[in-house]
Design an enzyme around this catalytic site. Structure first.
Site, PDB file in Angstrom:
ATOM      1  N   GLY A  82       4.337   9.314   5.983  1.00 46.45           N
ATOM      2  CA  GLY A  82       4.881   7.983   5.640  1.00 46.45           C
ATOM      3  C   GLY A  82       3.817   7.015   5.343  1.00 46.45           C
ATOM      4  O   GLY A  82       2.691   7.575   4.817  1.00 46.45           O
ATOM      5  N   HIS A  83       4.011   5.792   4.939  1.00 45.80           N
ATOM      6  CA  HIS A  83       3.131   4.653   4.412  1.00 45.80           C
ATOM      7  C   HIS A  83       3.696   3.313   4.850  1.00 45.80           C
ATOM      8  O   HIS A  83       4.707   3.265   4.668  1.00 45.80           O
ATOM      9  CB  HIS A  83       2.417   5.151   3.300  1.00 45.80           C
ATOM     10  CG  HIS A  83       1.282   4.762   2.826  1.00 45.80           C
ATOM     11  ND1 HIS A  83       0.532   3.509   3.046  1.00 45.80           N
ATOM     12  CD2 HIS A  83      -0.091   5.649   2.447  1.00 45.80           C
ATOM     13  CE1 HIS A  83      -0.697   3.434   2.622  1.00 45.80           C
ATOM     14  NE2 HIS A  83      -1.129   4.667   2.389  1.00 45.80           N
ATOM     15  N   ASP A  84       2.825   2.482   4.969  1.00 46.64           N
ATOM     16  CA  ASP A  84       3.106   1.174   5.200  1.00 46.64           C
ATOM     17  C   ASP A  84       2.548   0.349   4.030  1.00 46.64           C
ATOM     18  O   ASP A  84       1.562   0.996   3.393  1.00 46.64           O
ATOM     19  CB  ASP A  84       2.792   0.551   6.562  1.00 46.64           C
ATOM     20  CG  ASP A  84       3.246   1.144   7.629  1.00 46.64           C
ATOM     21  OD1 ASP A  84       4.074   2.050   7.678  1.00 46.64           O
ATOM     22  OD2 ASP A  84       2.762   1.158   8.753  1.00 46.64           O
ATOM     23  N   GLY A  85       2.801  -0.868   3.817  1.00 49.83           N
ATOM     24  CA  GLY A  85       2.235  -1.856   2.796  1.00 49.83           C
ATOM     25  C   GLY A  85       2.433  -3.261   3.217  1.00 49.83           C
ATOM     26  O   GLY A  85       3.414  -3.667   3.670  1.00 49.83           O
TER      27      GLY A  85
ATOM     28  N   GLY B 156       2.592 -12.226   2.783  1.00 52.13           N
ATOM     29  CA  GLY B 156       3.671 -12.438   3.299  1.00 52.13           C
ATOM     30  C   GLY B 156       4.784 -11.389   3.204  1.00 52.13           C
ATOM     31  O   GLY B 156       5.995 -11.779   3.450  1.00 52.13           O
TER      32      GLY B 156
ATOM     33  N   SER C 196       0.819  -1.243   0.032  1.00 54.76           N
ATOM     34  CA  SER C 196       0.160  -0.095   0.043  1.00 54.76           C
ATOM     35  C   SER C 196       0.606   1.252   0.039  1.00 54.76           C
ATOM     36  O   SER C 196       0.097   2.376  -0.024  1.00 54.76           O
ATOM     37  CB  SER C 196      -0.999   0.247   1.142  1.00 54.76           C
ATOM     38  OG  SER C 196      -1.837  -0.865   0.905  1.00 54.76           O
TER      39      SER C 196
END
Length: 948
Positions: A792-795, A799, A553
């Protein structure tokens, strides 16, 4: 003694003695050596000169210096005498060494170099020189003395006479000699070379330099030491050098570096030990090297001028030259730093405890308390007897006046302390005392101990340790002595972060991970890349810095950036209805379809069910087909009524991009970001990832070891929401664009400065301020850490997990890409360390259960909450409330176990936490009601409506 032919070893001396280096007599029948033989040699500095028969059949015989110390020996050619470097019995330890010729007949030794009033240098670590040797026709002696800090080579007739210089050019330093007939081979350092082999002709005095190891000026810029003198207020003249770039603007930051001893000295030769001098000069600093009173090379009176007065007159010799350089306009009074080792470490502590002018200090080989040195240092008794004027109990006031620790309460200077952990000369407790006192007083300080290293490790310790202390000096003074608001953070230490990544990734069972850190500053960018583990446990292929991972993401910010490019180009209005671009758009709520804007989509406030993972094929029309299916997607909440993470909305953004660019979203990513930003390993399709070393996701259940995931990626239609594959270097190139106001590394503009700013600005608050950030921008998550604003951003994919945090105030970006295990725990620990060390900010800890249980009535919140892809059941378990989660829809086919149950722990009214047994990190559950009465559970960053 070793027999060369047989290899047998035979002991020549015996008894309670410490023998020095032996010297053969010309006839090969005797040996000369110095030895400490007295029973009280721990209290008295004595090492007389002896001779002994080589067969070992007789006891050693005293030759000379019964009440003094010999530091080396050499026989005269006729065997009737011994040359020795020895101390004057009347003055002892704190005085010059002399060159004596000691007859074997017992008559008084003759001082062959008395007229020079210079210290004879037999050579040793940190004290360059050479043992005296017979040269020429056997009538001359060559030896070394120190003059104005430099060690020079001299010759004197064996029978006595006036010594004459052989190698004595200003800035030259001799550190070894070997005689062959009328020639002497020496190692000589010069202002432009760290050391060359030269041959000196005794007859004519010519010096023939045989090597050329000096740095190539076309490859390395070596800043030559500039000689200076300063007249102190009491009339003493202090000699020294400045290391600086003559073209650097002034006033400059200034580092005062204090030598050890105190009876050592700086010199004018190139220095291979203190490499931070050159590094700082290249960064615009001036480094001041002074030989204060007590330094060697200026006569014995100067050598002894600070006895019983450490921190007194010698302190003026440091401070007044700084005043002079400030008055000249060369040194910036707001950017002064001080460092030193051994006595220099002592004086660094002393000066910062008596004077507040220094913005940074680095103290090495520290002596902080002269009282506690007694009985702990191998040299403490001699120090007290010969330097400090007696034992501490006999001179309490003097010791208090000289000890840094007696005034530690006055220290305000941020101080780095470093010490060899096995240092017996300046025991590690001295460093620990100083560091502890500063810590207790709230003064910024760090203690670095080097394992298994003694006092001289900066000269001959492990290369990694010597490199490390040099780097730390630069980092510390740059960080703390920049002045005002321009304080510089420590340099990026790639080796350190490589180690930390490896340690933490292994702890959290992450098969493979890559880390990237970028700092953008006024000068060149700093980048640190590290890799750990394998990209695929089944193949064992090693993870490298250029391995390609799915960033999940995090892709949304890339998609949002292209949308903002279209705003810049006037093709898109953030607040105009999407139907202006997509008139064919149909949603389950047609009123929402008519009112929906790009701003709603970029801020996750559309209310469209966000987890529609229907595969619409691999064709270029996959987004068009996906958007057509949104007519069947539920409206989870009214438009703008709350915030809920929405993958579907970003696919819709991608379709808008396709319409406005007349191409695919994949093509827009390549043409508008990947190419212009110079990315080399980034793509959106699996076949592009396969061109590189591609990571495979790993999953685990019930604490088992991670195993390869059953599927590699998500359907192509999810591209705008999470299908970019990239490397840390390429992710950092994207982050750099946002740190520099929309510019690529080559200076070309990718995005307008106003668009970059708008993306980071507050757009909406989050119902759950614990799982991600506290608010949202246009694509970016916004975080509040320790008073600082980050974006920021995570994804997360199958897995694989990715993280990006950007701190615009510090020009800092950090990305972490992983392929399984417990990546969230890895992120928590690693990012906390990185931002603490590099930016000085504390990353908030995740929400966790309170220390005391909280009683909350969960009854009103029991029930089922459901949206596309997930069913959440809040149940009244026997031991307390339980959350049951079930993955539904297409994603369920990609996970091994779709249903899990977690005990709920109350934190406050309508706020609970749950935790996966394999993870340390807790996840928040937030219950809330809309103003119109609908109940929601915010979990997994999604607003899920209650359905019964």
């Amino acid at each position: 003694m070793v027999d060369v032919e047989t290899g047998k070893c035979r002991q020549v001396t015996s008894g309670d003695l410490d023998a020095g280096e032996p010297s053969w007599a010309p006839d090969g029948k005797q040996l000369a050596f110095a030895a400490a033989t007295a029973r009280d040699r721990d209290l008295v500095f004595r090492a007389p000169l002896y001779r002994v028969a080589a067969d070992g059949m007789s006891d050693p015989q005293l030759v000379a210096f019964a009440d003094s110390a010999a530091l080396g020996a050499c026989w005269t050619p006729d065997g009737t005498g011994i040359l020795a470097v020895a101390l004057d019995p009347e003055k002892g330890f704190s005085a010059h060494a002399h060159l004596f010729s000691a007859p074997l007949d017992g008559s008084d030794p003759a001082d062959l170099a008395a007229s020079l009033d210079r210290n004879v240098m037999p050579g040793g670590p940190g004290y360059p020189g050479a043992l005296p040797q017979i040269a020429g026709n056997g009538q001359d002696v060559v030896f070394c003395v120190r003059d104005r800090g430099c060690t020079h080579l001299y010759s004197v007739p064996l029978e006595g006479g006036e010594p004459r210089p052989l190698v004595s050019e200003p800035g030259s330093v001799v550190s070894g000699a070997s005689v062959a007939g009328s020639q002497v081979a020496v190692v000589v350092s010069t202002p432009t070379s760290f050391g060359e082999i030269a041959v000196v002709d005794l007859a004519g005095g010519e010096v023939d330099v045989r090597t050329a190891y000096g740095p190539d000026p076309e490859e390395i810029e070596l800043f030559v030491r500039e000689e200076r003198e300063f007249t102190i207020s009491d009339g003493k003249v202090v000699h020294g050098w400045l290391v600086r770039d003559p073209d650097a603007p002034t006033p400059q930051p200034l580092l005062l570096d204090i030598h050890g001893g105190p009876h050592n000295a700086w010199n004018g030769a190139a220095d291979s030990i203190h490499l931070y001098h050159q590094e700082l000069a290249a960064r615009g600093w001036a480094v001041l090297l002074l030989n204060p009173r007590a330094s060697d090379g200026y006569g014995e009176d100067f050598y002894r001028a600070a006895l019983e007065d450490w921190g007194g007159s010698d302190a003026r010799d440091f401070l007044e030259p700084i005043d002079a350089l400030v008055a000249e306009g060369l040194a910036d009074p707001d950017r002064l730093a001080v460092t030193g080792y051994s006595y220099g470490g002592y004086m660094t502590c002393f000066l910062t405890s008596r004077d507040g002018r220094f913005a940074a200090a680095v103290a090495g080989g520290v002596v902080s308390d002269l009282v506690s040195m007694g009985g702990t240092s191998d040299d403490a008794h001699l120090l007290s007897q010969y330097e400090l004027g007696g034992e501490p109990w006999a001179a309490r006031d003097r010791y208090e006046a000289m000890s840094p620790l007696s005034r530690v309460e006055s220290v305000v200077t941020p101080t780095l302390v470093y010490q060899g952990e096995a240092d017996r000369r300046c025991p590690v407790g001295q460093a620990q005392q100083w560091h502890t006192a500063l810590r207790e007083r709230g003064v910024p300080t760090t203690l670095v101990l080097y394992p298994d290293e003694g006092h001289l490790f900066i000269l001959g310790g492990r290369p990694s340790h010597r490199r490390d202390f040099n780097r730390r000096v630069v980092d510390w003074v740059e960080q703390h002595a920049a002045g005002g608001d321009t304080r510089r953070a420590p340099r990026l230490d790639e080796a350190h972060w490589q180690r930390r990544l490896a340690v933490l990734a292994e702890r959290y069972r992450v098969p493979g991970a890559v880390l990237g850190i970028l700092r953008v500053g006024d000068g060149a960018d700093e980048t640190c890349l590290a890799a750990y583990g394998v990209v695929n446990k089944e193949t064992g292929v090693e993870t490298t810095e250029d391995s390609v991972f799915q960033i999940g993401s995090m892709t949304k910010v890339w998609t949002a950036s292209i949308a903002m490019q279209l705003v810049d180009e006037g093709k898109l209005d953030l607040d105009a209805p999407i139907v202006d671009v997509l008139p064919e758009l149909e949603l389950s709520d047609q009123d929402v379809a008519q009112r929906l804007t790009m701003r709603h989509l970029l801020t996750h406030t559309s209310g469209i069910d966000g987890d529609v993972f229907t595969d619409t094929g691999r064709g270029d029309d996959c987004l068009e087909k996906y958007v057509a299916l949104l007519a069947e997607a539920a409206q989870n909440h009214p438009l703008e009524a709350t915030w809920s993470y929405c993958n579907s909305g970003f696919v819709l953004v991608g379709r808008v991009i396709e319409k406005l660019t007349d191409g695919t979203w994949d093509a827009a990513i390549k043409e508008r970001l990947v190419g212009p930003l110079g990315m080399t390993h980034t793509g959106t399709l699996p076949e592009e990832a396969l061109l590189h070393r591609a990571a495979v996701g790993h999953v685990s259940e019930d604490g088992s070891e991670p195993e390869r995931a059953p599927a590699w990626g998500l359907p192509r239609a999810l591209g705008p929401a999470g299908l970019v594959n990239s490397t840390p270097a390429d992710v950092l190139a994207f982050a750099r664009m946002h740190l520099t106001g929309g510019l690529a590394a080559d200076g070309s503009r990718i995005l307008s400065e106003s668009a970059v700013s708008a993306m980071a600005e507050h757009q909406t608050d989050l119902p759950d301020k614990y799982t991600l950030g506290d608010s949202w921008g246009l694509g970016w998550i916004r975080f509040g850490w320790d008073g600082q604003r980050l974006i920021g951003h995570d994804g997360n994919t199958i897995g694989q997990a990715a993280f990006l945090r950007v701190l615009p105030e510090e020009g800092l970006a950090v990305t972490l890409l992983t392929n399984g295990g417990n990546p969230r725990d890895l992120y928590e620990d690693l990012y906390r360390e990185i931002f603490r060390e590099l930016a000085g900010i504390e990353m908030p800890h995740p929400l966790a259960p309170p220390s005391e249980p909280v009683e909350v009535d969960v009854g009103p919140r029991l029930g089922t909450y459901e949206r596309a892809g997930a069913r959440l059941e809040v149940l009244a378990g026997e031991e307390g409330p339980v959350l049951r989660t079930t993955v539904t829809g297409p994603i369920a086919e990609l996970v091994a176990e779709p249903t899990h149950e977690y005990p709920m722990v109350a934190v406050a009214e309508d706020l609970f936490v749950v935790r996966d047994p394999d993870s340390r990190t807790w996840t928040a559950m937030t219950f809330y009601d809309l103003p119109t009465g609908e109940s929601y559970l915010h979990f997994g960053v999604r607003a899920t409506p209650r359905t019964n």
